[in-house]
Write a protein that holds these residues in place. Structure first.
Motif, PDB file in Angstrom:
ATOM      1  N   SER A   1      14.386 -25.257  21.566  1.00  0.00           N
ATOM      2  CA  SER A   1      15.376 -24.165  21.522  1.00  0.00           C
ATOM      3  C   SER A   1      16.623 -24.612  22.271  1.00  0.00           C
ATOM      4  N   PRO A   2      17.359 -25.575  21.719  1.00  0.00           N
ATOM      5  CA  PRO A   2      18.506 -26.141  22.453  1.00  0.00           C
ATOM      6  C   PRO A   2      19.625 -25.162  22.733  1.00  0.00           C
ATOM      7  N   LYS A   3      19.718 -24.079  21.969  1.00  0.00           N
ATOM      8  CA  LYS A   3      20.792 -23.112  22.189  1.00  0.00           C
ATOM      9  C   LYS A   3      20.519 -22.188  23.367  1.00  0.00           C
TER      10      LYS A   3
ATOM     11  N   ASP B   1      26.294 -26.475  24.395  1.00  0.00           N
ATOM     12  CA  ASP B   1      24.887 -26.137  24.604  1.00  0.00           C
ATOM     13  C   ASP B   1      24.041 -27.375  24.312  1.00  0.00           C
TER      14      ASP B   1
ATOM     15  N   THR C   1      22.388 -28.333  21.738  1.00  0.00           N
ATOM     16  CA  THR C   1      22.274 -28.790  20.359  1.00  0.00           C
ATOM     17  C   THR C   1      22.691 -30.253  20.221  1.00  0.00           C
ATOM     18  N   GLY C   2      21.781 -31.067  19.714  1.00  0.00           N
ATOM     19  CA  GLY C   2      22.054 -32.485  19.527  1.00  0.00           C
ATOM     20  C   GLY C   2      21.987 -33.312  20.791  1.00  0.00           C
TER      21      GLY C   2
ATOM     22  N   PRO D   1      16.499 -31.131  23.763  1.00  0.00           N
ATOM     23  CA  PRO D   1      15.692 -30.247  22.917  1.00  0.00           C
ATOM     24  C   PRO D   1      15.340 -28.909  23.535  1.00  0.00           C
ATOM     25  N   ASN D   2      15.116 -28.892  24.848  1.00  0.00           N
ATOM     26  CA  ASN D   2      14.710 -27.662  25.544  1.00  0.00           C
ATOM     27  C   ASN D   2      13.411 -27.104  24.955  1.00  0.00           C
TER      28      ASN D   2
ATOM     29  N   ARG E   1      18.309 -16.766  20.353  1.00  0.00           N
ATOM     30  CA  ARG E   1      18.583 -18.203  20.389  1.00  0.00           C
ATOM     31  C   ARG E   1      17.295 -19.016  20.476  1.00  0.00           C
TER      32      ARG E   1
ATOM     33  N   GLU F   1      13.468 -20.430  19.390  1.00  0.00           N
ATOM     34  CA  GLU F   1      12.505 -20.724  18.330  1.00  0.00           C
ATOM     35  C   GLU F   1      11.124 -20.411  18.900  1.00  0.00           C
TER      36      GLU F   1
END
Length: 317
Positions: A112-114, A206, A208-209, A212-213, A273, A275
């Motif tokens: 959940s990178p965001k 954030d 993203t890319g 990974p979080n 935000r 997953e």
């Protein structure tokens, strides 16, 4: 006197706040002891709905629940034998493994990178990661966002030494951010969402890319090696409640807000935000975790390099 073992755990952030735990015997107990973090939404809902209890009862097990303020203390309880299972982010297990903790990766939630970002005040002149050079950046040392900061800097031609880290827990970091004593803050939800909504904080980047979080479900090694059927049932129960949350995000936010005291809009922004979906640990996820461990070792944030697969749950053993 602090011995070498205790010093290693302190350095890794695993022993905090003077916590102490009893170490009950596992041999004559069929009580599954879950440690969960304050504000941990899906486990709070799992606890209230009794889903896990219904899944473990046919196996002859009961369930107890203990709340912890953060991942390091939670992992301490697993390592000392006072709990069997609990959720944490990517970084605490690496620090704990480097300190010799007797825990394993049992499962995970999708990346959940965001849910994490580098943020600045709304009127800050900082617009890009490159603008952070020479600036004072608040973050929780050894946390997921520590890795996000490293990756964001390196992706923009900077080194970790090009910023001035201010290692602060979230509450202290928020205060420093509000009064302007730091130039940026690297933080995760719900603190991230709260800063956006109440302070007008602006996102520089954030995860993203970059990072990974991933959230991990950790288990004590004895419970994983001796009772794999219980762990499978637990992950199945969490996945079930995650499925409900995915389909009822707004209702989840309203209900969780009433239980945690957070504004519903903060909870909803964070969960939107995210997953969701608990699953057993796999090789690909551990490969990603190894990259983070190698980065922390390279930067000497952990006392030694670790091989993440040494702490993988080997189902059936």
């Amino acid at each position: 006197m602090i011995n070498r073992r205790t010093f290693q755990l302190l350095a890794a952030g695993v022993i905090l706040g003077g916590s102490s735990f009893a170490t009950p015997s596992r041999a004559d107990s069929k009580t599954f002891r879950i440690a969960f973090q304050k504000g941990g939404g899906n486990l709070i809902f799992l606890k209230e709905r009794g889903i896990l209890e219904s899944k473990l009862a046919p196996l002859g097990w009961s369930v107890t629940w203990t709340e912890f303020q953060a991942g390091p203390q939670l992992l301490e309880s697993l390592n000392l034998g006072a709990a069997d299972f609990g959720p944490v982010g990517e970084a605490p297990p690496i620090f704990a493994q480097a300190a010799g903790a007797n825990i394993v990766y049992a499962g995970y939630e999708p990346a959940s990178p965001k849910n994490e970002a580098i943020i600045v005040q709304k009127d800050s002149p900082i617009r890009t990661v490159a603008d952070l050079k020479g600036k004072r950046v608040a973050l929780n040392k050894g946390s997921n966002v520590n890795y996000l900061l490293v990756r964001a800097l390196e992706a923009n031609g900077l080194n970790y030494g090009d910023v001035v880290p201010a290692y602060l827990a979230p509450a202290d970091a928020r205060a420093a951010f509000e009064r302007g004593s730091v130039d940026a803050w690297v933080i995760w939800d719900p603190y991230y969402a709260a800063a956006e909504l109440s302070l007008g904080a602006r996102t520089v980047v954030d995860g993203t890319g970059l990072a990974p979080n991933v959230s991990f479900y950790m288990a004590s090694r004895p419970i994983a090696e001796q009772h794999s059927e219980v762990l499978k049932a637990v992950l199945s129960a969490i996945d079930e409640i995650d499925g409900w949350i995915k389909d009822n995000r707004k209702q989840f936010a309203i209900e969780l807000a009433s239980k945690t005291g957070l504004p519903a809009e903060v909870v909803e922004r964070g969960v939107n935000r995210s997953e969701l979906g608990a699953r057993p640990i796999d090789a690909a996820t551990l490969e990603g975790q190894q990259e983070i461990a190698d980065t922390f070792a390279r930067l000497e944030l952990i006392p030694k390099a670790v091989r993440v697969t040494d702490a993988a749950w080997k189902v059936g053993q």
